[in-house]
Motif scaffolding. Sequence first.
Motif, PDB file in Angstrom:
ATOM      1  N   SER A  90     -20.823  86.506 -55.611  1.00  0.00           N
ATOM      2  CA  SER A  90     -20.738  87.635 -54.686  1.00  0.00           C
ATOM      3  C   SER A  90     -22.031  87.707 -53.887  1.00  0.00           C
ATOM      4  CB  SER A  90     -20.514  88.940 -55.460  1.00  0.00           C
ATOM      5  OG  SER A  90     -20.480  90.046 -54.580  1.00  0.00           O
ATOM      6  N   PRO A  91     -22.097  86.992 -52.753  1.00  0.00           N
ATOM      7  CA  PRO A  91     -23.326  86.985 -51.948  1.00  0.00           C
ATOM      8  C   PRO A  91     -23.790  88.383 -51.546  1.00  0.00           C
ATOM      9  CG  PRO A  91     -21.797  85.300 -51.179  1.00  0.00           C
ATOM     10  CD  PRO A  91     -21.052  86.124 -52.183  1.00  0.00           C
ATOM     11  N   MET A  92     -22.839  89.309 -51.329  1.00  0.00           N
ATOM     12  CA  MET A  92     -23.208  90.674 -50.936  1.00  0.00           C
ATOM     13  C   MET A  92     -24.030  91.367 -52.027  1.00  0.00           C
ATOM     14  SD  MET A  92     -21.978  91.407 -47.876  1.00  0.00           S
ATOM     15  CE  MET A  92     -21.781  93.175 -47.847  1.00  0.00           C
ATOM     16  N   ASP A  93     -23.782  90.972 -53.287  1.00  0.00           N
ATOM     17  CA  ASP A  93     -24.508  91.563 -54.413  1.00  0.00           C
ATOM     18  C   ASP A  93     -25.642  90.667 -54.892  1.00  0.00           C
ATOM     19  OD1 ASP A  93     -22.790  93.827 -54.532  1.00  0.00           O
ATOM     20  OD2 ASP A  93     -21.289  92.588 -55.533  1.00  0.00           O
ATOM     21  N   GLY A  94     -25.909  89.588 -54.176  1.00  0.00           N
ATOM     22  CA  GLY A  94     -26.989  88.689 -54.563  1.00  0.00           C
ATOM     23  C   GLY A  94     -26.670  87.835 -55.771  1.00  0.00           C
ATOM     24  N   ILE A  95     -25.377  87.613 -56.034  1.00  0.00           N
ATOM     25  CA  ILE A  95     -24.962  86.797 -57.187  1.00  0.00           C
ATOM     26  C   ILE A  95     -24.449  85.454 -56.685  1.00  0.00           C
ATOM     27  CG2 ILE A  95     -23.437  86.623 -59.184  1.00  0.00           C
ATOM     28  CD1 ILE A  95     -23.291  89.676 -59.202  1.00  0.00           C
ATOM     29  N   GLY A  96     -25.201  84.403 -57.013  1.00  0.00           N
ATOM     30  CA  GLY A  96     -24.821  83.054 -56.625  1.00  0.00           C
ATOM     31  C   GLY A  96     -24.636  82.177 -57.845  1.00  0.00           C
ATOM     32  N   PRO A  97     -24.471  80.871 -57.663  1.00  0.00           N
ATOM     33  CA  PRO A  97     -24.256  79.955 -58.793  1.00  0.00           C
ATOM     34  C   PRO A  97     -25.357  80.014 -59.847  1.00  0.00           C
ATOM     35  CG  PRO A  97     -23.753  78.872 -56.714  1.00  0.00           C
ATOM     36  CD  PRO A  97     -24.358  80.199 -56.361  1.00  0.00           C
ATOM     37  N   ALA A  98     -26.603  80.203 -59.430  1.00  0.00           N
ATOM     38  CA  ALA A  98     -27.711  80.225 -60.395  1.00  0.00           C
ATOM     39  C   ALA A  98     -27.583  81.401 -61.353  1.00  0.00           C
ATOM     40  CB  ALA A  98     -29.048  80.287 -59.662  1.00  0.00           C
ATOM     41  N   GLU A  99     -27.154  82.562 -60.829  1.00  0.00           N
ATOM     42  CA  GLU A  99     -27.022  83.755 -61.674  1.00  0.00           C
ATOM     43  C   GLU A  99     -25.876  83.616 -62.674  1.00  0.00           C
ATOM     44  OE1 GLU A  99     -29.676  84.505 -58.665  1.00  0.00           O
ATOM     45  OE2 GLU A  99     -27.580  83.932 -58.310  1.00  0.00           O
ATOM     46  N   LEU A 100     -24.932  82.728 -62.394  1.00  0.00           N
ATOM     47  CA  LEU A 100     -23.776  82.538 -63.275  1.00  0.00           C
ATOM     48  C   LEU A 100     -23.959  81.369 -64.243  1.00  0.00           C
ATOM     49  CD1 LEU A 100     -20.888  83.062 -60.678  1.00  0.00           C
ATOM     50  CD2 LEU A 100     -22.012  84.762 -62.126  1.00  0.00           C
ATOM     51  N   GLY A 101     -25.138  80.767 -64.236  1.00  0.00           N
ATOM     52  CA  GLY A 101     -25.416  79.677 -65.166  1.00  0.00           C
ATOM     53  C   GLY A 101     -24.647  78.405 -64.891  1.00  0.00           C
ATOM     54  N   LEU A 102     -24.300  78.161 -63.620  1.00  0.00           N
ATOM     55  CA  LEU A 102     -23.436  77.023 -63.322  1.00  0.00           C
ATOM     56  C   LEU A 102     -24.148  75.678 -63.454  1.00  0.00           C
ATOM     57  CD1 LEU A 102     -21.156  78.355 -60.455  1.00  0.00           C
ATOM     58  CD2 LEU A 102     -20.801  78.322 -62.921  1.00  0.00           C
ATOM     59  N   GLU A 103     -25.477  75.679 -63.461  1.00  0.00           N
ATOM     60  CA  GLU A 103     -26.191  74.426 -63.746  1.00  0.00           C
ATOM     61  C   GLU A 103     -25.903  73.971 -65.178  1.00  0.00           C
ATOM     62  OE1 GLU A 103     -30.323  74.761 -62.925  1.00  0.00           O
ATOM     63  OE2 GLU A 103     -30.047  75.066 -60.763  1.00  0.00           O
ATOM     64  N   LEU A 104     -25.819  74.928 -66.092  1.00  0.00           N
ATOM     65  CA  LEU A 104     -25.494  74.610 -67.482  1.00  0.00           C
ATOM     66  C   LEU A 104     -24.071  74.082 -67.589  1.00  0.00           C
ATOM     67  CD1 LEU A 104     -26.102  74.651 -70.517  1.00  0.00           C
ATOM     68  CD2 LEU A 104     -25.500  77.079 -70.535  1.00  0.00           C
ATOM     69  N   LEU A 105     -23.137  74.694 -66.861  1.00  0.00           N
ATOM     70  CA  LEU A 105     -21.752  74.210 -66.880  1.00  0.00           C
ATOM     71  C   LEU A 105     -21.662  72.810 -66.282  1.00  0.00           C
ATOM     72  CD1 LEU A 105     -18.753  74.617 -67.390  1.00  0.00           C
ATOM     73  CD2 LEU A 105     -18.593  75.742 -65.150  1.00  0.00           C
ATOM     74  N   ALA A 106     -22.382  72.574 -65.197  1.00  0.00           N
ATOM     75  CA  ALA A 106     -22.359  71.244 -64.573  1.00  0.00           C
ATOM     76  C   ALA A 106     -22.866  70.181 -65.547  1.00  0.00           C
ATOM     77  CB  ALA A 106     -23.202  71.252 -63.299  1.00  0.00           C
ATOM     78  N   ALA A 107     -23.903  70.497 -66.303  1.00  0.00           N
ATOM     79  CA  ALA A 107     -24.430  69.557 -67.295  1.00  0.00           C
ATOM     80  C   ALA A 107     -23.394  69.267 -68.368  1.00  0.00           C
ATOM     81  CB  ALA A 107     -25.708  70.118 -67.917  1.00  0.00           C
ATOM     82  N   ARG A 108     -22.656  70.295 -68.795  1.00  0.00           N
ATOM     83  CA  ARG A 108     -21.610  70.087 -69.793  1.00  0.00           C
ATOM     84  C   ARG A 108     -20.510  69.192 -69.244  1.00  0.00           C
ATOM     85  NH1 ARG A 108     -19.551  75.444 -72.734  1.00  0.00           N
ATOM     86  NH2 ARG A 108     -18.308  73.828 -73.753  1.00  0.00           N
ATOM     87  N   LEU A 109     -20.133  69.406 -67.991  1.00  0.00           N
ATOM     88  CA  LEU A 109     -19.073  68.598 -67.384  1.00  0.00           C
ATOM     89  C   LEU A 109     -19.486  67.131 -67.278  1.00  0.00           C
ATOM     90  CD1 LEU A 109     -17.919  71.010 -64.527  1.00  0.00           C
ATOM     91  CD2 LEU A 109     -16.706  70.492 -66.647  1.00  0.00           C
TER      92      LEU A 109
END
Length: 204
Positions: A109-128
């Motif tokens: 939610s860019p309007m709320d300042g929530i991007g991939p980093a705030e959702l831990g998606l780097e960790l998910l990408a590493a798992r994938l």
Amino acid sequence: MALLDELMESLRCLPGVGPKSAQRMAFHLLDRDREGGLRLAEALARAVREIGQCQLCRNFTEAELCELCVDARRDASLVCVVENSSDVVNINRAAGFRGRFFVLHGRISPMDGIGPAELGLELLAARLREEPIAELILATSTTMEGEATAHYLCELADEACAGRAQPIAVSRLAHGIPLGGDLDYVDGGTLAHALNSRMRLPAR
């Protein structure tokens, strides 16, 4: 009354609790259940201090890894991505899902300042990239932010597939008419989504 006002204002941090509800809760604890109020305060203080996030799936846990991630009986090739830890509980309880999870704790939610980093998606990408994941199941909401998050996760899975012998299948939870639902009571948006997501019946 300063302490009472502070108590009522503190209770308003809970979702759905307005001034009247906070007042009722505060008066109930003080009038009828001070012992329960002390237990609540102690349990809340301990939970806030001691409960963190699983280092693998970001679910709430008191240990480094949650009980679902250390359960060898669960299928490590299936990973269900959910928005909140409450979704983990609901899917486990209702669907009998035996795979593993990844908890976003929100949605893009860019309007709320929530991007991939705030959702831990780097960790998910590493798992994938590193785990033998065969299917990524997206259980995000059908809101605009949930749809955007699902689209980003699809792209993330595609990028993680580069160099892999087997691609990662990406699926989405079905949305539409509830079981036992009557079309007269289904809103137009839900009906349109159900129609567009229709499934072909097996040949008889």
